[in-house]
Design a protein around this motif. Structure first.
Motif, PDB file in Angstrom:
ATOM      1  N   ASP A  92       0.872  -0.976  -0.015  1.00 25.79           N
ATOM      2  CA  ASP A  92      -0.328   0.092   0.117  1.00 25.79           C
ATOM      3  C   ASP A  92       0.617   1.244   0.099  1.00 25.79           C
ATOM      4  O   ASP A  92       0.514   2.582  -0.493  1.00 25.79           O
ATOM      5  N   ARG A  93       1.511   1.468   0.655  1.00 21.17           N
ATOM      6  CA  ARG A  93       2.750   2.797   0.601  1.00 21.17           C
ATOM      7  C   ARG A  93       3.655   2.895  -1.461  1.00 21.17           C
ATOM      8  O   ARG A  93       2.727   3.809  -0.984  1.00 21.17           O
ATOM      9  N   ILE A  94       3.469   1.941  -1.815  1.00 21.98           N
ATOM     10  CA  ILE A  94       3.893   2.435  -2.926  1.00 21.98           C
ATOM     11  C   ILE A  94       2.785   3.389  -3.511  1.00 21.98           C
ATOM     12  O   ILE A  94       2.845   4.041  -4.649  1.00 21.98           O
ATOM     13  N   ASP A  95       1.697   2.434  -3.575  1.00 23.62           N
ATOM     14  CA  ASP A  95       0.119   2.946  -4.341  1.00 23.62           C
ATOM     15  C   ASP A  95       0.531   4.142  -3.545  1.00 23.62           C
ATOM     16  O   ASP A  95      -0.133   5.446  -5.177  1.00 23.62           O
ATOM     17  N   TRP A  96      -0.299   4.573  -2.652  1.00 23.14           N
ATOM     18  CA  TRP A  96       0.132   5.420  -1.384  1.00 23.14           C
ATOM     19  C   TRP A  96       1.278   6.877  -2.009  1.00 23.14           C
ATOM     20  O   TRP A  96       0.688   7.586  -2.676  1.00 23.14           O
ATOM     21  N   ILE A  97       2.049   6.864  -2.168  1.00 30.53           N
ATOM     22  CA  ILE A  97       3.382   7.567  -2.797  1.00 30.53           C
ATOM     23  C   ILE A  97       3.267   8.044  -4.271  1.00 30.53           C
ATOM     24  O   ILE A  97       3.250   8.552  -4.402  1.00 30.53           O
ATOM     25  N   SER A  98       2.470   6.626  -4.675  1.00 32.53           N
ATOM     26  CA  SER A  98       2.652   7.414  -6.235  1.00 32.53           C
ATOM     27  C   SER A  98       1.230   8.139  -6.222  1.00 32.53           C
ATOM     28  O   SER A  98       1.470   8.947  -7.639  1.00 32.53           O
ATOM     29  N   ILE A  99       0.554   8.115  -5.234  1.00 30.47           N
ATOM     30  CA  ILE A  99      -0.285   8.854  -5.869  1.00 30.47           C
ATOM     31  C   ILE A  99      -0.146  10.433  -5.699  1.00 30.47           C
ATOM     32  O   ILE A  99      -0.447  11.443  -6.053  1.00 30.47           O
ATOM     33  N   GLY A 100       0.338  10.061  -4.527  1.00 30.28           N
ATOM     34  CA  GLY A 100       1.327  11.992  -3.698  1.00 30.28           C
ATOM     35  C   GLY A 100       2.043  12.295  -4.909  1.00 30.28           C
ATOM     36  O   GLY A 100       1.725  13.424  -5.308  1.00 30.28           O
TER      37      GLY A 100
END
Length: 136
Positions: free
Chosen positions: A92-100
């Motif tokens: 999830d961290r990689i996905d949230w960082i990508s969105i950010g």
């Protein structure tokens, strides 16, 4: 300074990155719910760990029951056994960082923001490619 992405290409890459990350978050959320319900089969384990060989799953988690389901596995235990490919597929961290990063690229016009957006897009695409190669 020259920006790597301009106009429509910036918008397209950012929107595609956001949509891929949201789809990945939803898929990972579904897999985590299956673990909480105790229905952990090879597909779920492969997606959460990044292990591509079902026989290696038996080495790591032991043999499944007769109905090909592993019982008693917790999400924390599964995440401890995660391989590098598993981070791209279901972290999830990689996905949230990508969105950010994609949102940041909309508002901060700098070559560094463009480079970060390209890295985020490549990480999302590589996660989808790896997920497509996992056993079903």
């Amino acid at each position: 300074m020259i920006n790597l992405l301009e106009g429509l290409s910036l918008f397209g890459v950012a929107i595609a990155t956001i949509l891929m990350a949201i789809a990945s978050l939803l898929g990972t959320m579904t897999l985590k719910q299956l673990v909480d319900l105790g229905h952990v089969d090879a597909r779920v384990l492969c997606n959460l760990t990044g292990i591509t060989d079902p026989r290696e799953l038996q080495d790591v988690f032991g043999p499944p029951t007769m109905n090909r389901v592993w019982h008693g596995l917790t999400l924390a235990y599964i995440e401890r056994e995660r391989r590098p490919a598993g981070y791209l597929v279901s972290d999830d961290r990689i996905d949230w960082i990508s969105i950010g990063v994609a949102f940041l690229a909309f508002f901060w016009r700098h070559p560094v923001a463009d480079l970060l957006l390209i890295v985020a897009a490549v990480s999302q695409v590589s996660g989808w490619v790896i997920a497509a190669r996992l056993p079903k």
